[in-house]
Design an enzyme around this catalytic site. Structure first.
Site, PDB file in Angstrom:
ATOM      1  N   TYR A 187       0.801  -1.253   0.035  1.00 42.90           N
ATOM      2  CA  TYR A 187       0.093  -0.150  -0.055  1.00 42.90           C
ATOM      3  C   TYR A 187       1.033   1.370  -0.309  1.00 42.90           C
ATOM      4  O   TYR A 187       0.636   2.099  -0.746  1.00 42.90           O
ATOM      5  CB  TYR A 187      -0.994   0.006   1.090  1.00 42.90           C
ATOM      6  CG  TYR A 187      -2.126   1.034   1.288  1.00 42.90           C
ATOM      7  CD1 TYR A 187      -3.127   1.122   0.596  1.00 42.90           C
ATOM      8  CD2 TYR A 187      -1.826   2.314   1.947  1.00 42.90           C
ATOM      9  CE1 TYR A 187      -4.099   2.064   0.395  1.00 42.90           C
ATOM     10  CE2 TYR A 187      -2.665   3.213   2.230  1.00 42.90           C
ATOM     11  CZ  TYR A 187      -3.967   3.119   1.278  1.00 42.90           C
ATOM     12  OH  TYR A 187      -4.632   4.145   1.396  1.00 42.90           O
TER      13      TYR A 187
ATOM     14  N   LYS B   2       0.956   4.087  -3.183  1.00 37.86           N
ATOM     15  CA  LYS B   2       0.674   5.522  -2.906  1.00 37.86           C
ATOM     16  C   LYS B   2       1.809   6.329  -3.220  1.00 37.86           C
ATOM     17  O   LYS B   2       1.582   7.590  -3.707  1.00 37.86           O
ATOM     18  CB  LYS B   2       0.328   5.502  -1.504  1.00 37.86           C
ATOM     19  CG  LYS B   2      -1.131   4.809  -1.256  1.00 37.86           C
ATOM     20  CD  LYS B   2      -2.343   5.346  -2.187  1.00 37.86           C
ATOM     21  CE  LYS B   2      -3.665   4.729  -1.910  1.00 37.86           C
ATOM     22  NZ  LYS B   2      -4.756   4.979  -2.965  1.00 37.86           N
TER      23      LYS B   2
END
Length: 280
Positions: free
Chosen positions: A175, A179
């Protein structure tokens, strides 16, 4: 009541119909044609019906952002509906509920597909905002890997060393990596968007009161996350409406000279991590 057929309507596209996506749709959709996209038919229909009941000219498009062809079709459909004014990409999955592969497919590749597909149909004045995350500011990635995440063709991204090094259970690391890639891809895309008279930016929310955040809070890291909100002085999570306000700024006339950058909306959490956490 619908727009008159002889009007050149402004079109707003929102991917994802969760808490942030719905708030953005309501914030930007008044008096415009609102194109909502989601991968799940039931959720999409529910969001469209709710907005129509409130007077919005909303229409739904079933689209999976992890599928390049699906995103390209969405871009064509939206651009054919009128003047493409704003595109807000909120669709995503979280480390608490998704697999590493799903995070890479949706959060990493999906954002690249949205940037590239809508750049092809952007017109003068179009503004794209991709919802990234404060997690992208916490990444520690080597210069070579970051350069690859910034410019590598989409079909080569999953072969980047930092990606292949992820373990099957490294959802948090995946994640954060995805991002971070969102932030740098937008920076790299700004030139092409500028050349079309259009703009592209990211918003990086901190902890926001959504169903996704609740899943995070209920997970293993939830207690730590909530303690950080108190420690940084915010004392609360943000609301979807606060993210919608940030998006409204970036897509509006006050931000015509803002492109290729990120707006961090996290209540000071990342500043506390960088400058004060070691004092605690």
């Amino acid at each position: 009541m619908q727009n008159r057929t002889d009007d050149a309507c402004d079109v707003v596209v929102v991917t994802g119909t969760g808490g942030i996506g719905s708030a953005v749709a309501r914030r930007l959709g008044s008096g415009r044609t609102l194109v909502l996209a989601d991968a799940f038919r039931e959720q999409l229909d529910r969001a469209v019906d709710s907005l129509r009941a409130e007077g919005y000219d909303a229409r739904g498009v079933l689209a999976d952002v992890s599928d390049r062809a699906s995103v390209e079709q969405l871009a064509r459909t939206a651009s054919g509906a009128g003047r493409l004014t704003a595109v807000v990409h909120t669709a995503g999955v979280s480390a608490a509920t998704a697999s590493v592969r799903a995070i890479l497919d949706v959060d990493l590749l999906g954002t690249v597909y949205v940037i590239e597909a809508f750049e092809k149909v952007a017109v003068r004045g179009t503004s794209l905002v991709c919802v990234a995350s404060v997690a992208g500011h916490m990444a520690s990635i080597g210069a070579e890997d970051e350069a690859a995440l910034t410019t590598a063709p989409a079909e080569n991204l999953l072969a980047v060393d930092a990606v292949t090094a992820l373990g099957d259970d490294d959802t948090v690391a995946a994640y954060i990596l995805a991002k971070r890639a969102n932030l740098v891809r937008v920076q790299a895309a700004a030139l092409a968007w500028n050349q079309r008279g259009a703009r592209v930016n990211t918003v990086s929310p901190g902890v926001i009161s959504t169903a996704m955040a609740k899943a995070e809070a209920d997970g293993e890291s939830g207690e730590h996350m909530l303690k950080m909100l108190d420690a940084c002085g915010a004392g609360r999570p943000g609301t979807p409406g606060e993210i919608a306000d940030a998006v409204a700024f970036l897509t509006g006339p006050e931000a015509l000279y803002v492109t290729g950058t990120d707006l961090l909306v996290d209540g000071g959490q990342s500043a506390w991590i960088r400058r004060h956490m070691q004092d605690g």
